[in-house]
Structures are given as C-alpha cells and as structure tokens.
Design a protein around this motif. Structure first.
Motif, short mmCIF file in Angstrom:
data_model
loop_
_atom_site.label_atom_id
_atom_site.label_comp_id
_atom_site.label_asym_id
_atom_site.label_seq_id
_atom_site.Cartn_x
_atom_site.Cartn_y
_atom_site.Cartn_z
N MET A 176 13.05 -2.19 -4.76
CA MET A 176 12.59 -2.62 -3.43
C MET A 176 11.20 -3.21 -3.54
O MET A 176 10.29 -2.59 -4.11
CB MET A 176 12.57 -1.43 -2.46
N LYS A 177 11.00 -4.39 -3.03
CA LYS A 177 9.71 -5.07 -3.10
C LYS A 177 8.79 -4.57 -2.00
O LYS A 177 9.20 -4.45 -0.85
CB LYS A 177 9.92 -6.58 -2.96
N PHE A 178 7.54 -4.28 -2.37
CA PHE A 178 6.55 -3.85 -1.38
C PHE A 178 6.20 -5.05 -0.49
O PHE A 178 5.84 -6.12 -0.98
CB PHE A 178 5.28 -3.34 -2.08
N SER A 179 6.29 -4.84 0.81
CA SER A 179 6.08 -5.98 1.72
C SER A 179 5.16 -5.67 2.89
O SER A 179 5.06 -6.45 3.82
CB SER A 179 7.44 -6.45 2.26
N LYS A 180 4.47 -4.51 2.84
CA LYS A 180 3.58 -4.18 3.96
C LYS A 180 2.37 -5.11 3.95
O LYS A 180 1.74 -5.29 2.90
CB LYS A 180 3.12 -2.72 3.86
N PRO A 181 2.01 -5.68 5.09
CA PRO A 181 0.85 -6.59 5.14
C PRO A 181 -0.47 -5.82 5.21
O PRO A 181 -0.51 -4.65 5.61
CB PRO A 181 1.09 -7.37 6.43
N SER A 182 -1.54 -6.46 4.81
CA SER A 182 -2.88 -5.92 5.00
C SER A 182 -3.31 -6.22 6.44
O SER A 182 -3.15 -7.34 6.91
CB SER A 182 -3.86 -6.56 4.02
#
Length: 301
Positions: A1-7
């Motif tokens: 699973m690719k990390f996709s949380k934005p800053s």
C-alpha cells in the motif's frame, strides 16, 4: 500500500481537529504548540480522547467536550514525569557505576575488570570491550586525556575511570555478564536486592532511560523490555503490581525504592504523588497503578 497522506499547513491541521470534534478556544495557542511541538507528537496525547473504535476505517472522532487544552495538559504532565524519572535514573546510575567499580577494583585490582576470565560469555565480553574502547577513544574528559598522555600500559584506564564514560546500558551488560554470582551479589547487596533483580532492573531502566532521553511518551506506554518482579525485600514486593508488568507503575515503584537507598531523605516519591494529584487527566489505571496504591506503605509519605 502506497503512503498517500498529504502534508497539511497548521491552519489545515486546526481545521481537521475541529472537524473531528475538538474544541479549540484559543487558536493562537493551538498554532503555537502545533508549530513548536508538532501535530504528530501531540497526537499521542489526544489519542485517549478519541472515540474507539473509529466509526469506520480511516475516520477519527473525539469524544464530546474534548478540548485542545486537555491534550496539552497531558503532554505537559508527561514531560514533567520524564524529568522526574530522569532525576532518579541519574542518581541510581551514578550509584551503580560506583558500586560496580569499587567492588571489582578492590577484589581484582584497578585493571582486573579487563580479565576475560571474569565473564560468563566471551562474545558478550568482546562486544562490551569494543564498545568501551570506542567510548574512551571518543572521550574528551580531562581524566581520560590525562591517562592517555601519561600511561600506555594498560591502554585502557582503571575501572573507576572507565565507569565514568559508560552508559547505563553498557554498565548493565558488564554487570550482567560477571561469571561469579558472588561478585554480582556483592554489588546487589548495597541495594538490598538479589543480583538477578538488580540486573533485570538495570536492563529495564536502561530502556526507560532511552525513552526519556529521546523525549518519548512515557505515562501510558506499553513496555517491551520489562523487569523481574522482586520477592524481596518485603517493602518492595508489597509496592509492586505483578499484573501490570508492561506498564509504568512498577518502574516508578523500583525507582522510589532505589532512590530511598541512594538518597536517604529524598522527597522524590512525594514529588511524584504531587505531580499525579495535579493532573486529573492522567489516568493512573492506564499507568498500571493498583486501586489502593496510596494506602501501600511505600506511598504513605
């Protein structure tokens, strides 16, 4: 699973907290702490106020009336707790260094501690010796520099100097690897403990010290490195809470006991009680405290 949380900018962090139900009465204050402490670090302190389990995967909601100041109060409490624990650890570490060095120096001489025959595991000894040599090589302490300028045999300094540059973790390994139980027991006797309890406690306290030194969350942490619960002396056994081996309470109990040994007349336990009393949000159950802990002799200050 690719990390996709934005800053997220701090303004968006505040908006997210409010959307999840957190009350933020003083926006400037919240901005200050999110900037200088960080959202991620503070999250550990508002986690107890979240609805569990989440309404659905990936969502977080706060319990009714949760205030940003609540999380901040827990954060400040935990910081003060770490400082209090570090105060005790410093004094206990210094004492343990001194007792270890004195016993081996008197029995085996200033450099006797370097004799591999004193240790149970040659591989552990070799690793500990390498670590000590590296520590001494890096040291800029005056007494180490003086020894290296004046003496070349042995290359390493006497044990009372070596002890001063050892970390608690290194010291616990040297102590735990001593082959003769009589040596370990002679050192432990200064603390009224069995040698197995002293070694187990030193190993555990090293782990706790590392948490504190790296400013980690302490108050409700689940420990992975635990210690053996002592059966003696009776005062310490009575103070312990065996079902809570992975929680902080037993650590505080052994620190209180050892502080009374190394610093008679200390008010350390009194200061701990006052700290707990001043933070109602710090749930003692989450810390492993038994319900009747204030009635136990160890805490009747």
């Amino acid at each position: 699973m690719k990390f996709s949380k934005p800053s997220l900018p701090i303004a968006d962090q505040i908006a997210l907290l409010q959307a999840r139900g957190m009350i933020i009465a003083d926006r400037n204050k919240a901005e200050h702490y999110l900037k200088h402490v960080s959202y991620y670090r503070l999250r550990a302190y508002w986690l107890p106020f979240e609805v569990t389990p989440p309404l659905q995967e990936g969502t977080h909601r706060f319990k009714a009336e949760t205030n940003f100041d609540d999380a901040l109060e827990l954060y400040v409490f935990d910081r003060q707790l770490r400082l209090l624990v570090m105060d005790a650890l410093e004094r206990i570490e210094v004492s343990l260094r001194g007792n270890w060095a004195h016993h081996l120096a008197v029995r085996y001489g200033p450099h006797g501690y370097l004799d591999a025959a004193l240790y149970d595991r040659p591989d552990f000894y070799a690793k500990a010796l390498t670590g000590l040599m590296e520590e001494i090589e890096r040291s800029k302490d005056t007494f180490i520099l003086h020894y290296r300028r004046k003496y070349d045999d042995p290359v390493l300094p006497p044990i009372w100097m070596a002890a001063e540059v050892m970390s608690l973790g290194q010291l616990s390994k040297w102590l735990g690897n001593l082959k003769l139980r009589g040596d370990r027991q002679a050192i432990a006797k200064s603390y009224g403990l069995d040698e197995k309890i002293l070694i187990s406690s030193a190993h555990h306290l090293t782990y706790v010290r590392n948490i504190c030194a790296h400013h980690g969350r302490l108050w409700n942490k689940q420990f992975t490195v635990t210690m053996t619960i002592p059966n003696a002396p009776a005062s310490l056994k009575l103070a312990m809470n065996p079902p809570a081996t992975r929680k902080l309470y037993n650590t505080l109990a052994i620190l209180g006991y050892l502080m009374a040994v190394v610093a008679p007349g200390t008010d350390w336990r009194k200061r701990l009680i006052e700290l707990l009393d001043n933070c109602a949000l710090a749930d003692t159950t989450s810390m492993g405290f038994p319900e009747n802990w204030k009635q136990l002799p160890a805490w009747r200050i």
